[in-house]
Every structure is written in structure tokens, then in C-alpha cells.
Write a protein that holds these residues in place. Structure first.
Motif, PDB file in Angstrom:
ATOM      1  N   ASN A  90       1.325  -1.128   0.270  1.00  0.00           N
ATOM      2  CA  ASN A  90      -0.416   0.228   0.339  1.00  0.00           C
ATOM      3  C   ASN A  90       0.596   1.167   0.113  1.00  0.00           C
ATOM      4  N   TYR A  91       1.918   1.090   0.205  1.00  0.00           N
ATOM      5  CA  TYR A  91       2.741   1.999   0.981  1.00  0.00           C
ATOM      6  C   TYR A  91       4.372   1.756  -0.105  1.00  0.00           C
ATOM      7  N   CYS A 114       5.385  -3.965   1.533  1.00  0.00           N
ATOM      8  CA  CYS A 114       4.735  -2.190   1.772  1.00  0.00           C
ATOM      9  C   CYS A 114       3.209  -2.049   2.777  1.00  0.00           C
ATOM     10  N   GLN A 115       3.644  -2.364   3.992  1.00  0.00           N
ATOM     11  CA  GLN A 115       2.005  -1.851   5.048  1.00  0.00           C
ATOM     12  C   GLN A 115       2.370  -1.453   6.086  1.00  0.00           C
ATOM     13  N   THR A 116       4.055  -0.442   5.655  1.00  0.00           N
ATOM     14  CA  THR A 116       3.918   0.934   7.169  1.00  0.00           C
ATOM     15  C   THR A 116       4.278   2.081   6.428  1.00  0.00           C
ATOM     16  N   TYR A 117       3.108   3.311   6.652  1.00  0.00           N
ATOM     17  CA  TYR A 117       2.463   4.512   6.793  1.00  0.00           C
ATOM     18  C   TYR A 117       3.359   5.094   6.529  1.00  0.00           C
ATOM     19  N   GLY A 118       4.271   6.129   5.439  1.00  0.00           N
ATOM     20  CA  GLY A 118       5.031   6.937   5.388  1.00  0.00           C
ATOM     21  C   GLY A 118       6.310   5.702   4.247  1.00  0.00           C
ATOM     22  N   CYS A 120       8.096   2.532   3.303  1.00  0.00           N
ATOM     23  CA  CYS A 120      10.010   1.910   4.025  1.00  0.00           C
ATOM     24  C   CYS A 120      10.864   1.428   3.019  1.00  0.00           C
TER      25      CYS A 120
END
Length: 127
Positions: A90-91, A114-118, A120
Motif C-alpha cells: 500500500n506504500y 510495504c504496509q507501513t504508513y510513510g 519502507c
């Protein structure tokens, strides 16, 4: 894309997206080294810079399925290096891979989701 420099070696590129900045380069000092690159981008707003240089075979299989990635891959020195990389999520991901051994062939494989807001970040240097 900016440009594609092709030194007589195999290269494929498929882009199904918008606003991608792509720079690919293959160089060798002799005619017996094969540099193979297969880059597939199925998304938008990616910056991709790949360099394969020096003698011996180099191969890269790169697939990007999501937006907003910054990818820098440099395969260099006179050994056979291979990398298989798939990026999704999503990111976006900032990826830096350098393969530069002066004594042995190197191989690297990454499946990134990558599922980390902002976003990876992955940085790998193989010396």
C-alpha cells in the motif's frame, strides 16, 4: 522515462503506469559478458535507476506493482551477480542494492510488501 542505454545485451522493459522516471544502463569491456535485465512496472510515480557494468554476466528481474517507489540497483565489478526483486504494498519502498564483490559472484532476492504508513526502506550492499 529518461533514457535506456543498451550495449548489445538483453534488456526488456514493460511499463503500464504514469509519471515513472526510469534510467537503465548496461556496459561491458568485452563482448563475452551477458547483461540481462527484465524490468516490469505496473504502477505510477516510481523512480528507477539500474546500472549493470563490468565483465561477467549480470542479471536482474525487477517487478514493481505499487506506486511511489525509489529504486537504485548497481551491479558492478567483474563477477556474475544476480538479483530478483518484487515490490508491492500500500506504500512505496526506497530500495538501494549494490553488488560489488571483487572476489565472488553474488545473488540477492527480495519480495517486499510495504504496509507501513510513510513507506519502507531497504538498503543492501554486498561487497
Amino acid at each position: 522515462y529518461d533514457y535506456v542505454e543498451h550495449g548489445g545485451h538483453n534488456m526488456e522493459l514493460s511499463v503500464n503506469g504514469a509519471n515513472n522516471n526510469i534510467r537503465l544502463s548496461q556496459r561491458s569491456q568485452n563482448s563475452i559478458s551477458d547483461h540481462n535485465m527484465d524490468v516490469n512496472i505496473y504502477s505510477d510515480d516510481n523512480n528507477v535507476h539500474v546500472m549493470q557494468e563490468a565483465n561477467q554476466d549480470k542479471s536482474l528481474d525487477l517487478t514493481i506493482n505499487n506506486d511511489d517507489n525509489n529504486v537504485f540497483i548497481h551491479q558492478k565489478k567483474s563477477y556474475s551477480h544476480t538479483a530478483t526483486i518484487s515490490i508491492d504494498g500500500n506504500y512505496g519502498t526506497d530500495l538501494s542494492l549494490t553488488q560489488s564483490s571483487t572476489s565472488s559472484a553474488q545473488s540477492y532476492s527480495l519480495t517486499q510488501n510495504c504496509q507501513t504508513y510513510g513507506g519502507c526502506s531497504v538498503s543492501v550492499t554486498q561487497n
